[in-house]
Design a protein around this motif. Structure first.
Motif, PDB file in Angstrom:
ATOM      1  N   GLY A 139       0.769  -1.125  -0.109  1.00  0.00           N
ATOM      2  CA  GLY A 139      -0.044  -0.015   0.020  1.00  0.00           C
ATOM      3  C   GLY A 139       0.847   1.329   0.031  1.00  0.00           C
ATOM      4  N   LYS A 140       1.986   1.219   0.695  1.00  0.00           N
ATOM      5  CA  LYS A 140       2.886   2.386   0.665  1.00  0.00           C
ATOM      6  C   LYS A 140       3.959   2.560  -0.538  1.00  0.00           C
ATOM      7  N   LEU A 141       4.288   1.422  -1.079  1.00  0.00           N
ATOM      8  CA  LEU A 141       5.207   1.268  -2.183  1.00  0.00           C
ATOM      9  C   LEU A 141       4.592   1.707  -3.207  1.00  0.00           C
ATOM     10  N   ASN A 142       3.170   1.334  -3.460  1.00  0.00           N
ATOM     11  CA  ASN A 142       2.692   1.684  -4.718  1.00  0.00           C
ATOM     12  C   ASN A 142       2.487   3.284  -5.049  1.00  0.00           C
ATOM     13  N   ASP A 143       2.705   4.027  -3.924  1.00  0.00           N
ATOM     14  CA  ASP A 143       2.830   5.408  -4.232  1.00  0.00           C
ATOM     15  C   ASP A 143       4.125   5.783  -4.413  1.00  0.00           C
ATOM     16  N   MET A 144       5.112   5.035  -4.146  1.00  0.00           N
ATOM     17  CA  MET A 144       6.636   5.520  -4.135  1.00  0.00           C
ATOM     18  C   MET A 144       7.332   4.979  -5.455  1.00  0.00           C
ATOM     19  N   LEU A 145       6.649   4.102  -6.276  1.00  0.00           N
ATOM     20  CA  LEU A 145       7.404   3.808  -7.320  1.00  0.00           C
ATOM     21  C   LEU A 145       7.338   4.910  -8.590  1.00  0.00           C
ATOM     22  N   THR A 146       8.480   5.052  -9.167  1.00  0.00           N
ATOM     23  CA  THR A 146       8.621   5.862 -10.142  1.00  0.00           C
ATOM     24  C   THR A 146       8.286   5.349 -11.603  1.00  0.00           C
ATOM     25  N   SER A 147       8.285   6.351 -12.474  1.00  0.00           N
ATOM     26  CA  SER A 147       7.825   5.934 -13.923  1.00  0.00           C
ATOM     27  C   SER A 147       8.478   4.632 -14.550  1.00  0.00           C
ATOM     28  N   ASN A 148       7.924   3.644 -14.986  1.00  0.00           N
ATOM     29  CA  ASN A 148       8.522   2.367 -15.652  1.00  0.00           C
ATOM     30  C   ASN A 148       9.279   1.639 -14.413  1.00  0.00           C
ATOM     31  N   GLU A 149       8.874   1.859 -13.139  1.00  0.00           N
ATOM     32  CA  GLU A 149       9.479   1.067 -12.157  1.00  0.00           C
ATOM     33  C   GLU A 149       8.385  -0.020 -11.636  1.00  0.00           C
ATOM     34  N   GLU A 150       9.114  -1.096 -11.596  1.00  0.00           N
ATOM     35  CA  GLU A 150       8.029  -2.328 -11.159  1.00  0.00           C
ATOM     36  C   GLU A 150       8.752  -3.272 -10.037  1.00  0.00           C
ATOM     37  N   LEU A 151       7.880  -3.506  -9.077  1.00  0.00           N
ATOM     38  CA  LEU A 151       8.328  -4.514  -8.168  1.00  0.00           C
ATOM     39  C   LEU A 151       8.213  -6.103  -8.797  1.00  0.00           C
ATOM     40  N   ILE A 152       9.453  -6.603  -8.283  1.00  0.00           N
ATOM     41  CA  ILE A 152       9.766  -8.008  -8.970  1.00  0.00           C
ATOM     42  C   ILE A 152       9.732  -9.087  -7.720  1.00  0.00           C
TER      43      ILE A 152
END
Length: 216
Positions: free
Chosen positions: A22-35
């Motif tokens: 829930g927190k990381l979703n707002d921290m990711l930058t453009s074209n960034e993806e959690l693996i």
């Protein structure tokens, strides 16, 4: 929105994953993806586990604070990481991140399966970043060592303008014509040439010279 199911494949704590995502979703930058995401599992009480998340741009360290009310996030980009590793122990594994500067970042009590997959994801992303850096350096070297075309055309000569002519300037005076030599002078010159070339003796030269002068 990030789907939570893909991060629960290795028995991660669902509550911890949900809170972190829930927190990381707002921290990711453009074209960034959690693996991948690993969740700490302490041997005794595991109420507030730490989480480690790997994206294609960085590693996130997520630590609960204020008895789980808040969440503290730290991240380190791939360009700042030298290497990653993990070490299996009796209770889980240690995940180790070695930065280019500063102390190693060590997280304990990561379940062994999660630690292996966390390491695999982090290692692959780090190597991919290093390969991009190598390719960029090669391109820079190629561009800096590329042959330079030199223009070999002869340089244009500067045009020199004629000096302005004065209306009052006089044309150059013609050189005086040389008067033709008379016959006597010509004879004396030829006689002297014969003497200089040692074709006649001095006595002959003096005698001939006297004869020419007497004929005047």
């Amino acid at each position: 929105m990030i789907l939570i199911d893909r991060f629960l494949s290795d028995e991660q704590d669902p509550k911890a994953v949900e809170k972190v995502l829930g927190k990381l979703n707002d921290m990711l930058t453009s074209n960034e993806e959690l693996i991948y995401m690993a969740v700490q599992k302490k041997p005794a009480v595991n109420l507030l586990p730490d989480c480690i998340a790997v994206s294609n741009k960085r590693i996130f360290y997520c630590e609960p604070g204020n008895f789980g009310i808040t969440m503290n996030f730290k991240d380190i980009s791939w360009k700042s990481i030298k290497e990653v590793s993990f070490k299996e122990e009796i209770f889980g594994s240690k995940f180790i991140c070695v930065p280019l500067h500063g102390e190693n970042i060590i997280t304990e009590y990561i379940p062994k399966v999660q630690a292996r997959k966390l390491y695999q994801a982090a290692y692959e992303q780090l190597e991919a970043f290093k390969e991009q850096q190598r390719q960029a350096e090669l391109e820079e070297r190629r561009s800096s060592t590329s042959p330079v075309t030199v223009n070999t055309a002869p340089a244009e000569q500067p045009v020199v303008e004629d000096e302005p002519k004065s209306f009052f300037s006089q044309p150059p005076a013609p050189a005086p014509a040389e008067e033709p030599e008379d016959e006597t002078t010509l004879k004396l010159r030829k006689l002297k040439g014969l003497y200089d070339k040692h074709l006649i003796t001095q006595e002959e030269y003096e005698a001939k010279k006297a004869d020419i002068l007497d004929s005047l």
